[in-house]
Scaffold this motif. Sequence first.
Motif, PDB file in Angstrom:
ATOM      1  N   PRO A 146      77.613   8.540-114.925  1.00 27.59           N
ATOM      2  CA  PRO A 146      77.868   7.439-115.854  1.00 27.59           C
ATOM      3  C   PRO A 146      77.664   7.798-117.316  1.00 27.59           C
ATOM      4  N   GLY A 147      76.944   8.890-117.615  1.00 30.08           N
ATOM      5  CA  GLY A 147      76.639   9.212-119.003  1.00 30.08           C
ATOM      6  C   GLY A 147      75.495   8.360-119.531  1.00 30.08           C
ATOM      7  N   LEU A 148      75.138   8.582-120.806  1.00 30.81           N
ATOM      8  CA  LEU A 148      73.989   7.880-121.372  1.00 30.81           C
ATOM      9  C   LEU A 148      74.260   6.384-121.506  1.00 30.81           C
ATOM     10  N   GLU A 149      75.407   6.014-122.047  1.00 31.20           N
ATOM     11  CA  GLU A 149      75.721   4.599-122.227  1.00 31.20           C
ATOM     12  C   GLU A 149      75.888   3.904-120.879  1.00 31.20           C
ATOM     13  N   GLY A 150      76.514   4.561-119.956  1.00 33.36           N
ATOM     14  CA  GLY A 150      76.666   3.975-118.633  1.00 33.36           C
ATOM     15  C   GLY A 150      75.319   3.790-117.945  1.00 33.36           C
ATOM     16  N   THR A 151      74.379   4.708-118.183  1.00 29.38           N
ATOM     17  CA  THR A 151      73.046   4.572-117.592  1.00 29.38           C
ATOM     18  C   THR A 151      72.312   3.376-118.184  1.00 29.38           C
ATOM     19  N   LYS A 152      72.433   3.180-119.507  1.00 32.44           N
ATOM     20  CA  LYS A 152      71.789   2.015-120.137  1.00 32.44           C
ATOM     21  C   LYS A 152      72.375   0.717-119.591  1.00 32.44           C
ATOM     22  N   ASN A 153      73.693   0.653-119.435  1.00 34.57           N
ATOM     23  CA  ASN A 153      74.310  -0.551-118.879  1.00 34.57           C
ATOM     24  C   ASN A 153      73.868  -0.782-117.432  1.00 34.57           C
ATOM     25  N   MET A 154      73.729   0.299-116.679  1.00 32.48           N
ATOM     26  CA  MET A 154      73.286   0.180-115.296  1.00 32.48           C
ATOM     27  C   MET A 154      71.868  -0.375-115.226  1.00 32.48           C
ATOM     28  N   MET A 155      70.991   0.099-116.117  1.00 30.89           N
ATOM     29  CA  MET A 155      69.611  -0.394-116.125  1.00 30.89           C
ATOM     30  C   MET A 155      69.559  -1.863-116.557  1.00 30.89           C
ATOM     31  N   GLU A 156      70.406  -2.217-117.518  1.00 29.04           N
ATOM     32  CA  GLU A 156      70.412  -3.602-117.980  1.00 29.04           C
ATOM     33  C   GLU A 156      70.911  -4.535-116.886  1.00 29.04           C
ATOM     34  N   ASN A 157      71.967  -4.137-116.192  1.00 26.02           N
ATOM     35  CA  ASN A 157      72.492  -4.967-115.112  1.00 26.02           C
ATOM     36  C   ASN A 157      71.549  -5.004-113.906  1.00 26.02           C
ATOM     37  N   GLY A 158      70.674  -4.026-113.805  1.00 27.21           N
ATOM     38  CA  GLY A 158      69.736  -3.979-112.679  1.00 27.21           C
ATOM     39  C   GLY A 158      68.474  -4.771-112.913  1.00 27.21           C
ATOM     40  N   GLY A 159      68.379  -5.438-114.064  1.00 29.19           N
ATOM     41  CA  GLY A 159      67.222  -6.288-114.297  1.00 29.19           C
ATOM     42  C   GLY A 159      66.100  -5.655-115.082  1.00 29.19           C
ATOM     43  N   TRP A 160      66.322  -4.495-115.704  1.00 31.73           N
ATOM     44  CA  TRP A 160      65.285  -3.871-116.515  1.00 31.73           C
ATOM     45  C   TRP A 160      65.260  -4.537-117.889  1.00 31.73           C
ATOM     46  N   ASP A 161      64.064  -4.891-118.363  1.00 32.27           N
ATOM     47  CA  ASP A 161      63.921  -5.645-119.612  1.00 32.27           C
ATOM     48  C   ASP A 161      64.331  -4.827-120.829  1.00 32.27           C
ATOM     49  N   GLN A 162      63.976  -3.579-120.881  1.00 27.04           N
ATOM     50  CA  GLN A 162      64.317  -2.696-122.000  1.00 27.04           C
ATOM     51  C   GLN A 162      65.114  -1.525-121.447  1.00 27.04           C
ATOM     52  N   PRO A 163      66.416  -1.708-121.341  1.00 28.02           N
ATOM     53  CA  PRO A 163      67.245  -0.673-120.688  1.00 28.02           C
ATOM     54  C   PRO A 163      67.237   0.667-121.418  1.00 28.02           C
ATOM     55  N   SER A 164      67.119   0.664-122.750  1.00 28.11           N
ATOM     56  CA  SER A 164      67.107   1.942-123.481  1.00 28.11           C
ATOM     57  C   SER A 164      65.848   2.736-123.153  1.00 28.11           C
ATOM     58  N   VAL A 165      64.702   2.062-123.160  1.00 24.67           N
ATOM     59  CA  VAL A 165      63.447   2.745-122.819  1.00 24.67           C
ATOM     60  C   VAL A 165      63.461   3.202-121.371  1.00 24.67           C
ATOM     61  N   ALA A 166      63.920   2.334-120.484  1.00 27.62           N
ATOM     62  CA  ALA A 166      63.954   2.679-119.066  1.00 27.62           C
ATOM     63  C   ALA A 166      64.886   3.855-118.809  1.00 27.62           C
ATOM     64  N   ALA A 167      66.070   3.866-119.460  1.00 31.98           N
ATOM     65  CA  ALA A 167      67.011   4.971-119.278  1.00 31.98           C
ATOM     66  C   ALA A 167      66.442   6.275-119.827  1.00 31.98           C
ATOM     67  N   SER A 168      65.754   6.213-120.966  1.00 23.04           N
ATOM     68  CA  SER A 168      65.164   7.432-121.550  1.00 23.04           C
ATOM     69  C   SER A 168      64.083   8.004-120.641  1.00 23.04           C
ATOM     70  N   LEU A 169      63.209   7.139-120.117  1.00 20.90           N
ATOM     71  CA  LEU A 169      62.169   7.618-119.206  1.00 20.90           C
ATOM     72  C   LEU A 169      62.774   8.215-117.943  1.00 20.90           C
ATOM     73  N   LEU A 170      63.834   7.608-117.466  1.00 22.39           N
ATOM     74  CA  LEU A 170      64.481   8.101-116.254  1.00 22.39           C
ATOM     75  C   LEU A 170      65.092   9.483-116.461  1.00 22.39           C
ATOM     76  N   ILE A 171      65.823   9.661-117.572  1.00 23.63           N
ATOM     77  CA  ILE A 171      66.497  10.942-117.827  1.00 23.63           C
ATOM     78  C   ILE A 171      65.488  12.057-118.109  1.00 23.63           C
ATOM     79  N   VAL A 172      64.490  11.742-118.938  1.00 23.99           N
ATOM     80  CA  VAL A 172      63.471  12.764-119.249  1.00 23.99           C
ATOM     81  C   VAL A 172      62.715  13.172-117.994  1.00 23.99           C
ATOM     82  N   GLY A 173      62.366  12.180-117.163  1.00 17.17           N
ATOM     83  CA  GLY A 173      61.650  12.504-115.939  1.00 17.17           C
ATOM     84  C   GLY A 173      62.464  13.359-114.990  1.00 17.17           C
ATOM     85  N   GLU A 174      63.747  13.034-114.813  1.00 18.36           N
ATOM     86  CA  GLU A 174      64.570  13.795-113.883  1.00 18.36           C
ATOM     87  C   GLU A 174      64.876  15.196-114.397  1.00 18.36           C
TER      88      GLU A 174
END
Length: 289
Positions: A146-174
């Motif tokens: 999905p890329g970075l923007e697609g990941t943020k949209n996925m987190m937002e649609n999945g119910g995460w309150d701060q999709p940018s922070v959640a996506a950054s933590l996810l990518i850095v961790g992986e």
Amino acid sequence: MTEKPNEPPAGAPGSAQPRSGGAPVRSPFDSPTEQFAAPAGAKTEKLTKDLPRTDEDLGLEPDVPLYSELKNSIPGASSPADTAPTYGFASIPPAPAPPGETSTRPFRRDDRRGTLDLGLLLLRLVIGGTFIYHGLQKLTGWFHGPGLEGTKNMMENGGWDQPSVAASLLIVGELGGGILVVLGLATPLAAGALLAVILDAWMWKQGMVPGFQYNAATETGVEIDSILVGITAALILTGPGRLSFDRNRGWAARPFIGSCAAMVAAIAAAVATYVVLHGGNPLVGIGPF
């Protein structure tokens, strides 16, 4: 009657005369190197003798060859059995440790581990490679991701309150954790980061629909996520093995308290991240929950 029976009479041969000025009577044993005057009427002799200084004075014949020199001069006289074996310093085996004491020798290869280190290397490649693959999908869009923007949209649609922070933590961790696990560097922390990431993914999918979602065929299935949780936790508890950059660390071959603490911290971080950034109970409909 006034004389002591054990004292020789004054002037007797061999007795020391008192010195002038009230000095005490001295014995020849007080100063063995001192020269004493001979008694009156005795023949004077030289009390010292020159020490031998040469081989001739000692009665030796210096021209006689040594046995080893004479034997070596005869061809075939010496045999390999007569020659004492010599050892290099590095070839001498170290002395074993006394009973009840641990050896302080530096970390070395133990052949009794067999293929254990090779198996741990394969496990690290599978775990780290899988997370690197998914991290690149989310960051760059490679491998049909999905890329970075697609990941943020996925987190937002999945119910995460701060999709940018959640996506950054996810990518850095992986990505970060996957690379370190493949290298076997700081393995307890790297595998702990991967465990926290996959636990959040497990809780996210599991919380979408009530009931236990252990089915890989559905979108909310957590079968693959459960397997990744298990093997990542196993890597923390077993260590990366000696085919790693952590080979000189204690957790490489004998993990104990530190590795257990890393796993507990990873679970706590995953739960805290899910509660703060997502919320809700992911275990709804599972048994007593």
